[in-house]
Design an enzyme around this catalytic site. Structure first.
Site, PDB file in Angstrom:
ATOM      1  N   HIS A 183      19.603  -5.040   2.849  1.00  0.00           N
ATOM      2  CA  HIS A 183      20.975  -5.121   3.352  1.00  0.00           C
ATOM      3  C   HIS A 183      20.904  -5.316   4.871  1.00  0.00           C
ATOM      4  O   HIS A 183      20.313  -4.477   5.566  1.00  0.00           O
ATOM      5  CB  HIS A 183      21.725  -3.809   3.087  1.00  0.00           C
ATOM      6  CG  HIS A 183      21.851  -3.424   1.643  1.00  0.00           C
ATOM      7  ND1 HIS A 183      23.031  -3.557   0.942  1.00  0.00           N
ATOM      8  CD2 HIS A 183      20.958  -2.866   0.781  1.00  0.00           C
ATOM      9  CE1 HIS A 183      22.853  -3.094  -0.298  1.00  0.00           C
ATOM     10  NE2 HIS A 183      21.605  -2.672  -0.425  1.00  0.00           N
TER      11      HIS A 183
ATOM     12  N   HIS B  87      16.035  -6.242  -2.434  1.00  0.00           N
ATOM     13  CA  HIS B  87      16.987  -6.844  -1.489  1.00  0.00           C
ATOM     14  C   HIS B  87      17.089  -5.972  -0.259  1.00  0.00           C
ATOM     15  O   HIS B  87      17.048  -4.747  -0.347  1.00  0.00           O
ATOM     16  CB  HIS B  87      18.367  -7.025  -2.135  1.00  0.00           C
ATOM     17  CG  HIS B  87      18.887  -5.808  -2.835  1.00  0.00           C
ATOM     18  ND1 HIS B  87      18.430  -5.428  -4.086  1.00  0.00           N
ATOM     19  CD2 HIS B  87      19.780  -4.877  -2.466  1.00  0.00           C
ATOM     20  CE1 HIS B  87      19.041  -4.318  -4.453  1.00  0.00           C
ATOM     21  NE2 HIS B  87      19.861  -3.946  -3.488  1.00  0.00           N
TER      22      HIS B  87
ATOM     23  N   ASP C 184      27.349  -9.725   0.676  1.00  0.00           N
ATOM     24  CA  ASP C 184      27.553  -8.702  -0.349  1.00  0.00           C
ATOM     25  C   ASP C 184      29.001  -8.781  -0.853  1.00  0.00           C
ATOM     26  O   ASP C 184      29.933  -8.962  -0.077  1.00  0.00           O
ATOM     27  CB  ASP C 184      27.255  -7.309   0.236  1.00  0.00           C
ATOM     28  CG  ASP C 184      27.057  -6.264  -0.844  1.00  0.00           C
ATOM     29  OD1 ASP C 184      25.921  -5.787  -1.004  1.00  0.00           O
ATOM     30  OD2 ASP C 184      28.050  -5.923  -1.539  1.00  0.00           O
ATOM     31  N   ILE C 185      29.179  -8.610  -2.154  1.00  0.00           N
ATOM     32  CA  ILE C 185      30.507  -8.709  -2.768  1.00  0.00           C
ATOM     33  C   ILE C 185      31.391  -7.514  -2.382  1.00  0.00           C
ATOM     34  O   ILE C 185      32.618  -7.607  -2.443  1.00  0.00           O
ATOM     35  CB  ILE C 185      30.367  -8.822  -4.307  1.00  0.00           C
ATOM     36  CG1 ILE C 185      31.587  -9.465  -4.934  1.00  0.00           C
ATOM     37  CG2 ILE C 185      30.056  -7.469  -4.939  1.00  0.00           C
ATOM     38  CD1 ILE C 185      31.400  -9.855  -6.393  1.00  0.00           C
TER      39      ILE C 185
ATOM     40  N   GLY D 202      20.005   4.976  -4.590  1.00  0.00           N
ATOM     41  CA  GLY D 202      21.160   4.145  -4.925  1.00  0.00           C
ATOM     42  C   GLY D 202      20.838   2.704  -5.251  1.00  0.00           C
ATOM     43  O   GLY D 202      21.723   1.847  -5.171  1.00  0.00           O
ATOM     44  N   GLN D 203      19.579   2.409  -5.642  1.00  0.00           N
ATOM     45  CA  GLN D 203      19.269   1.028  -6.029  1.00  0.00           C
ATOM     46  C   GLN D 203      19.972   0.698  -7.340  1.00  0.00           C
ATOM     47  O   GLN D 203      19.739   1.358  -8.359  1.00  0.00           O
ATOM     48  CB  GLN D 203      17.756   0.827  -6.188  1.00  0.00           C
ATOM     49  CG  GLN D 203      17.415  -0.629  -6.500  1.00  0.00           C
ATOM     50  CD  GLN D 203      15.910  -0.903  -6.602  1.00  0.00           C
ATOM     51  OE1 GLN D 203      15.106   0.019  -6.590  1.00  0.00           O
ATOM     52  NE2 GLN D 203      15.557  -2.175  -6.710  1.00  0.00           N
ATOM     53  N   SER D 204      20.845  -0.322  -7.293  1.00  0.00           N
ATOM     54  CA  SER D 204      21.603  -0.680  -8.497  1.00  0.00           C
ATOM     55  C   SER D 204      21.213  -2.046  -9.041  1.00  0.00           C
ATOM     56  O   SER D 204      21.534  -2.361 -10.189  1.00  0.00           O
ATOM     57  CB  SER D 204      23.108  -0.644  -8.199  1.00  0.00           C
ATOM     58  OG  SER D 204      23.426  -1.565  -7.181  1.00  0.00           O
TER      59      SER D 204
ATOM     60  N   ASN E  22      16.963  -0.024  -0.694  1.00  0.00           N
ATOM     61  CA  ASN E  22      16.981   1.172  -1.532  1.00  0.00           C
ATOM     62  C   ASN E  22      15.993   1.013  -2.682  1.00  0.00           C
ATOM     63  O   ASN E  22      15.914  -0.057  -3.291  1.00  0.00           O
ATOM     64  CB  ASN E  22      18.392   1.383  -2.095  1.00  0.00           C
ATOM     65  CG  ASN E  22      19.416   1.644  -0.998  1.00  0.00           C
ATOM     66  OD1 ASN E  22      19.166   2.424  -0.079  1.00  0.00           O
ATOM     67  ND2 ASN E  22      20.557   0.977  -1.068  1.00  0.00           N
TER      68      ASN E  22
HETATM   69  P1  5GP Z   1      21.820  -1.571  -4.047  1.00  0.00           P
HETATM   70  O1  5GP Z   1      22.883  -0.573  -4.443  1.00  0.00           O
HETATM   71  O2  5GP Z   1      20.957  -1.954  -5.224  1.00  0.00           O
HETATM   72  O3  5GP Z   1      21.028  -1.191  -2.823  1.00  0.00           O
HETATM   73  O4  5GP Z   1      22.624  -2.875  -3.601  1.00  0.00           O
HETATM   74  C1  5GP Z   1      23.142  -3.792  -4.514  1.00  0.00           C
HETATM   75  C2  5GP Z   1      24.216  -4.550  -3.784  1.00  0.00           C
HETATM   76  O5  5GP Z   1      24.545  -5.692  -4.549  1.00  0.00           O
HETATM   77  C3  5GP Z   1      25.509  -3.742  -3.597  1.00  0.00           C
HETATM   78  O6  5GP Z   1      25.795  -3.607  -2.204  1.00  0.00           O
HETATM   79  C4  5GP Z   1      26.557  -4.574  -4.337  1.00  0.00           C
HETATM   80  O7  5GP Z   1      27.809  -4.602  -3.680  1.00  0.00           O
HETATM   81  C5  5GP Z   1      25.914  -5.955  -4.390  1.00  0.00           C
HETATM   82  N1  5GP Z   1      26.326  -6.744  -5.531  1.00  0.00           N
HETATM   83  C6  5GP Z   1      26.406  -6.342  -6.828  1.00  0.00           C
HETATM   84  N2  5GP Z   1      26.830  -7.349  -7.606  1.00  0.00           N
HETATM   85  C7  5GP Z   1      27.021  -8.412  -6.774  1.00  0.00           C
HETATM   86  C8  5GP Z   1      27.474  -9.755  -6.999  1.00  0.00           C
HETATM   87  O8  5GP Z   1      27.765 -10.191  -8.127  1.00  0.00           O
HETATM   88  N3  5GP Z   1      27.565 -10.568  -5.909  1.00  0.00           N
HETATM   89  C9  5GP Z   1      27.239 -10.128  -4.643  1.00  0.00           C
HETATM   90  N4  5GP Z   1      27.376 -11.007  -3.644  1.00  0.00           N
HETATM   91  N5  5GP Z   1      26.815  -8.877  -4.402  1.00  0.00           N
HETATM   92  C10 5GP Z   1      26.715  -8.030  -5.455  1.00  0.00           C
END
Ligand code: 5GP
Ligand code: ZN
Length: 119
Positions: free
Chosen positions: A107, A105, A30-31, A98-100, A92
């Site tokens: 975690h 995916h 994760d970034i 908090g799904q973005s 999520n």
């Molecule tokens: P969500 O919030 O959808 O459950 O998780 C999305 C995840 O993707 C977040 O933890 C965020 O840090 C990660 N993420 C978003 N953009 C990037 C990216 O460009 N590269 C990587 N490695 N992770 C990313």
């Protein structure tokens, strides 16, 4: 999907710190890590949510979860058959959770003690 961030990472159009991949599963760091180990595990095929993936291809969902456990083994969070120190597996769905990124995916989080219930 050409406009999906994670599909573009799988295609190699956006760099990814890959930790494991199989023919159908892809795992990368994760970034914005929330723990010493924070790896995202995804199917290479685009599915928006875990519910969609379960409905479309439950076998692939199993492969993604197996991939998450393989990442945890590789990262030293568990040993084969053991549970110490352990890891958390989170997915999520929807805005309130908090799904973005709308490519399912999981975690894999570990390397520190984690509170329960989560915030
Ligand atoms: P969500 O919030 O959808 O459950 O998780 C999305 C995840 O993707 C977040 O933890 C965020 O840090 C990660 N993420 C978003 N953009 C990037 C990216 O460009 N590269 C990587 N490695 N992770 C990313
Ligand atoms: Zn995608």
């Amino acid at each position: 999907m050409s406009d999906c961030l994670f599909c573009r990472m799988i295609a190699g159009e956006i760099p990814a710190d890959v930790v494991l991949q199989t023919d159908r599963v892809f795992a990368f760091r994760d970034i914005n890590p929330q723990a010493p180990t924070h790896v995202l595990v995804i199917p290479k095929e685009h599915h928006a949510t875990v519910g969609a993936l379960a409905a479309d291809d439950a076998g692939l969902l199993g492969e993604v979860v197996a991939g998450a456990h393989a990442v945890a083994l590789q990262e030293g969070l568990v040993t084969d058959g053991g549970a110490e120190p352990g890891y958390r597996l989170v997915t999520n769905t929807g805005p309130q959770a908090g799904q973005s990124v709308h490519h399912v995916h999981f975690h894999v989080l570990g390397g520190r003690r984690m509170e329960w219930p989560p915030g």
